[in-house]
Design an enzyme around this catalytic site. Structure first.
Site, PDB file in Angstrom:
ATOM      1  N   ARG A   1       1.034  -1.118   0.123  1.00 51.09           N
ATOM      2  CA  ARG A   1       0.165   0.072  -0.179  1.00 51.09           C
ATOM      3  C   ARG A   1       0.784   1.278  -0.026  1.00 51.09           C
ATOM      4  O   ARG A   1       1.935   1.268   0.769  1.00 51.09           O
ATOM      5  CB  ARG A   1      -0.743   0.147   1.296  1.00 51.09           C
ATOM      6  CG  ARG A   1      -2.160  -0.924   1.132  1.00 51.09           C
ATOM      7  CD  ARG A   1      -2.839  -1.179   2.321  1.00 51.09           C
ATOM      8  NE  ARG A   1      -1.973  -1.528   3.560  1.00 51.09           N
ATOM      9  CZ  ARG A   1      -2.541  -1.451   4.520  1.00 51.09           C
ATOM     10  NH1 ARG A   1      -3.849  -1.264   5.069  1.00 51.09           N
ATOM     11  NH2 ARG A   1      -1.899  -1.855   5.826  1.00 51.09           N
TER      12      ARG A   1
ATOM     13  N   ASP B   1       1.053   5.777   0.291  1.00 45.46           N
ATOM     14  CA  ASP B   1       0.144   6.733   1.041  1.00 45.46           C
ATOM     15  C   ASP B   1      -0.075   7.654  -0.096  1.00 45.46           C
ATOM     16  O   ASP B   1       0.132   7.956  -1.270  1.00 45.46           O
ATOM     17  CB  ASP B   1       1.094   7.257   1.915  1.00 45.46           C
ATOM     18  CG  ASP B   1       1.473   6.227   3.223  1.00 45.46           C
ATOM     19  OD1 ASP B   1       0.601   5.439   3.432  1.00 45.46           O
ATOM     20  OD2 ASP B   1       2.599   6.633   3.690  1.00 45.46           O
TER      21      ASP B   1
ATOM     22  N   TYR C   1      11.895   0.492  -3.615  1.00 45.73           N
ATOM     23  CA  TYR C   1      11.414   1.809  -3.765  1.00 45.73           C
ATOM     24  C   TYR C   1      12.385   2.706  -4.241  1.00 45.73           C
ATOM     25  O   TYR C   1      13.692   2.453  -4.252  1.00 45.73           O
ATOM     26  CB  TYR C   1      11.015   2.572  -2.275  1.00 45.73           C
ATOM     27  CG  TYR C   1       9.573   1.811  -1.898  1.00 45.73           C
ATOM     28  CD1 TYR C   1       8.471   2.680  -2.037  1.00 45.73           C
ATOM     29  CD2 TYR C   1       9.395   0.621  -1.230  1.00 45.73           C
ATOM     30  CE1 TYR C   1       7.208   2.468  -1.686  1.00 45.73           C
ATOM     31  CE2 TYR C   1       8.177   0.387  -0.723  1.00 45.73           C
ATOM     32  CZ  TYR C   1       6.941   1.140  -1.262  1.00 45.73           C
ATOM     33  OH  TYR C   1       5.761   0.736  -0.586  1.00 45.73           O
TER      34      TYR C   1
ATOM     35  N   ARG D   1      10.450   7.211   3.467  1.00 45.24           N
ATOM     36  CA  ARG D   1      10.480   8.670   3.525  1.00 45.24           C
ATOM     37  C   ARG D   1      11.248   9.222   4.727  1.00 45.24           C
ATOM     38  O   ARG D   1      11.973  10.326   4.795  1.00 45.24           O
ATOM     39  CB  ARG D   1       9.120   9.038   3.610  1.00 45.24           C
ATOM     40  CG  ARG D   1       8.379   9.037   2.069  1.00 45.24           C
ATOM     41  CD  ARG D   1       6.685   9.290   2.176  1.00 45.24           C
ATOM     42  NE  ARG D   1       6.640  10.558   2.672  1.00 45.24           N
ATOM     43  CZ  ARG D   1       5.428  11.146   3.076  1.00 45.24           C
ATOM     44  NH1 ARG D   1       4.375  10.188   3.113  1.00 45.24           N
ATOM     45  NH2 ARG D   1       5.312  12.361   3.699  1.00 45.24           N
TER      46      ARG D   1
END
Length: 260
Positions: free
Chosen positions: A49, A51, A109, A196
């Site tokens: 998932r 954001d 990522y 992040r």
């Protein structure tokens, strides 16, 4: 039958992947499009998932259906029902035991930083802008402390619902290509905001605000409040979910996409 899809999306105008009652999500748009093609309700399960504002190049999802459709219908047909920010890149039939989330053995990522004194109009909402010159080599050296199975509490959002903070980071690479600085990270799984939070901390090292050893110290201290602020969502891309070879899931090649 069970069908897996590879999905790309620009997440700027969506409240993340997961279906929400109060805002528009990528899952909602894709399920609505698939339901029209299948002529029956479709429920999706994803590899990871994302954001609000986060993008994807190689999100993997699956669904089950009794509708008999050729694979091109799940790609070309579905894409005619989707907004331009969301696209199905490929479709394939899968064995009954396949699960987009639980069959994945790793995720990858990329965090993208546009490192120039003036921001780019074309890249607005697609990258994170940092006007101060970053030392990407110092960032890369500092990031090597992240590799291995460790407790990542220092990089875990307070809202994270995971049962524990141990994750195995398999590789981290920080590189520069012109004005672009890339943070590429692969792990067996990620905590909420983990990439992040790591990116924000590495940017502080890159600006010379913190020494390279700071990353290792943060890991040891396990205190999120000591690390740097969370980096903006606009620079984060879900690149790949990695599966056992027998699943035959296609992978995104970064040397062909995303300014590299």
């Amino acid at each position: 039958m069970k069908v897996a899809l590879g999905v790309e999306y620009q997440g700027t105008h969506y409240c993340g992947w997961q279906r929400q009652s109060h805002c528009l999500s990528v899952q909602q748009e894709l399920e609505q499009a698939l339901t029209q093609i299948a002529d029956q309700p479709i429920e999706l399960f994803c590899a990871g998932r994302t954001d609000t504002g986060v993008h994807a190049l190689g999100q993997v999802v699956h669904f089950e259906t009794t509708a008999q459709r050729p694979l091109k219908a799940w790609v070309q047909g579905v894409n005619t029902k989707l907004p331009g920010e969301i696209r199905v890149a490929w479709a394939q039939f899968q064995e009954p035991e396949f699960h987009a989330r639980f069959s994945a053995v790793a995720r990858q990522y990329r965090y993208v930083i546009f490192n120039r004194d003036v921001h780019s109009a074309v890249l607005h909402n697609r990258v994170t802008w940092e006007p101060h010159r970053l030392d990407e080599q110092a960032m890369h050296r500092a990031a090597q402390a992240l590799i291995g199975e460790q407790d990542f509490s220092a990089f875990r959002a307070s809202s994270c619902q995971a049962s524990h903070a141990r994750r195995e980071v398999q590789s981290v690479n920080v590189s520069r290509h012109g004005d672009m600085v890339f943070i590429d990270i692969r792990a067996n799984a990620f905590l909420h905001h983990m990439v992040r939070n790591i990116s924000g901390t590495l940017m502080a090292v890159g600006r010379g605000l913190k020494p390279e050893v700071w990353v290792a110290e943060l890991l040891e201290g396990k205190d999120r409040t000591r690390a740097a602020p969370t980096a903006p969502a606009s620079g984060l891309y879900f690149v790949n979910a990695i599966y056992p070879d027998e699943c035959k899931i296609q992978q995104v090649e970064l040397n062909e996409l995303l300014w590299n």
